[in-house]
Design an enzyme around this catalytic site. Structure first.
Site, PDB file in Angstrom:
ATOM      1  N   HIS A   8      36.543  33.681  49.728  1.00  0.00           N
ATOM      2  CA  HIS A   8      36.620  35.114  49.467  1.00  0.00           C
ATOM      3  C   HIS A   8      35.225  35.742  49.594  1.00  0.00           C
ATOM      4  CE1 HIS A   8      40.737  35.331  47.434  1.00  0.00           C
ATOM      5  NE2 HIS A   8      40.703  36.342  48.275  1.00  0.00           N
ATOM      6  N   GLU A  11      37.043  29.033  47.542  1.00  0.00           N
ATOM      7  CA  GLU A  11      38.136  28.804  46.611  1.00  0.00           C
ATOM      8  C   GLU A  11      38.421  27.314  46.456  1.00  0.00           C
ATOM      9  OE1 GLU A  11      39.428  30.988  44.757  1.00  0.00           O
ATOM     10  OE2 GLU A  11      38.733  32.845  45.700  1.00  0.00           O
ATOM     11  N   CYS A  39      46.061  36.406  50.348  1.00  0.00           N
ATOM     12  CA  CYS A  39      44.986  35.411  50.505  1.00  0.00           C
ATOM     13  C   CYS A  39      45.433  34.048  49.993  1.00  0.00           C
ATOM     14  CB  CYS A  39      43.726  35.869  49.776  1.00  0.00           C
ATOM     15  SG  CYS A  39      42.853  37.224  50.597  1.00  0.00           S
ATOM     16  N   ARG A  68      51.083  42.388  43.238  1.00  0.00           N
ATOM     17  CA  ARG A  68      50.938  43.594  42.429  1.00  0.00           C
ATOM     18  C   ARG A  68      51.192  44.844  43.252  1.00  0.00           C
ATOM     19  NH1 ARG A  68      46.636  46.838  41.628  1.00  0.00           N
ATOM     20  NH2 ARG A  68      45.247  45.370  42.692  1.00  0.00           N
TER      21      ARG A  68
END
Length: 217
Positions: free
Chosen positions: A170, A83, A146, A93
């Site tokens: 990831h 990342e 994360c 979510r």
């Protein structure tokens, strides 16, 4: 030669899964014979917003690592994705493992909107591709736990430990998880190989490659 210490973290299972390839790969790598001038310290983080950063900060304080690499699962991705950017936003979510579901909440109040990784992500991807492991630079770590950990780590390093390098990676589902989901996966052993490549590149490369890793969307 002085031995470097690398703190490598993965997450506990979440979302009803029985396993998490981020942790499975971390512990597989840690169990392998060590070569090179570095030692690995590993830690499983809870998939819980604030508790994950608390655990990470404690481990950094205890072990004084030279490099910190946090690893998380990104189901649906087909390769290893270091990342590039952590954003100061938690917008869940679904609930975390403790039932927390923050919406539009900063990871750290009154802190910068984002931090760039401290890892040589382009060099990592180049070495992964050379090793035949699918990989690409990612420009979003999402807004779940994360990214929360990624931002919390980078804020800690920027404000308290500027001599320490850190970042987030990831990884895809394991084949066990992907079964019946029509989703891409990588064997845990391959993911462990990838983490080894990333650890070594992070220790060896001080200036990242000047090559494009941008996207059009």
């Amino acid at each position: 030669m002085e031995t470097s210490t690398v703190l490598l973290t993965g997450f506990e299972p979440f979302g009803g899964e029985r396993t998490n390839p981020s942790w499975d790969a971390v512990i597989e790598l840690a169990a392998r014979p060590r070569t090179g001038d570095h030692q690995l310290v590993v830690l499983q983080l809870p998939c819980v917003f604030d508790a994950s950063i608390t655990a990470l900060r404690a481990a950094v304080a205890e072990h004084a690592p030279d490099v910190v690499i946090c690893v998380g699962q990104a189901g649906g991705r087909d390769g290893i994705t270091p990342e590039r950017i952590a954003v100061n936003l938690s917008d869940a979510r679904v609930p975390d493992n403790a039932g927390n579901q923050p919406i539009d909440v900063p990871v750290v109040p009154d802190a910068p909107a984002a931090y760039f990784t401290g890892l040589p992500v382009k060099a990592c991807v180049a070495r992964l591709e050379e090793a035949g492991i699918p990989a690409s630079v990612s420009h979003t770590a999402g807004t779940f736990v994360c990214n929360h950990v990624f931002y919390g780590l980078m804020h800690l390093l920027a404000t308290e430990l500027p001599h320490v390098r850190g970042g987030f990676v990831h990884v895809p589902f394991s084949p066990e998880q992907a079964e019946g989901k029509d989703a891409p996966s990588l064997p845990v052993s391959t993911t462990a190989d990838a983490l080894d490549v990333i650890v070594r590149a992070s220790l060896e490369v001080s200036t990242d490659l000047a090559v494009s890793a941008g996207t059009l969307s």
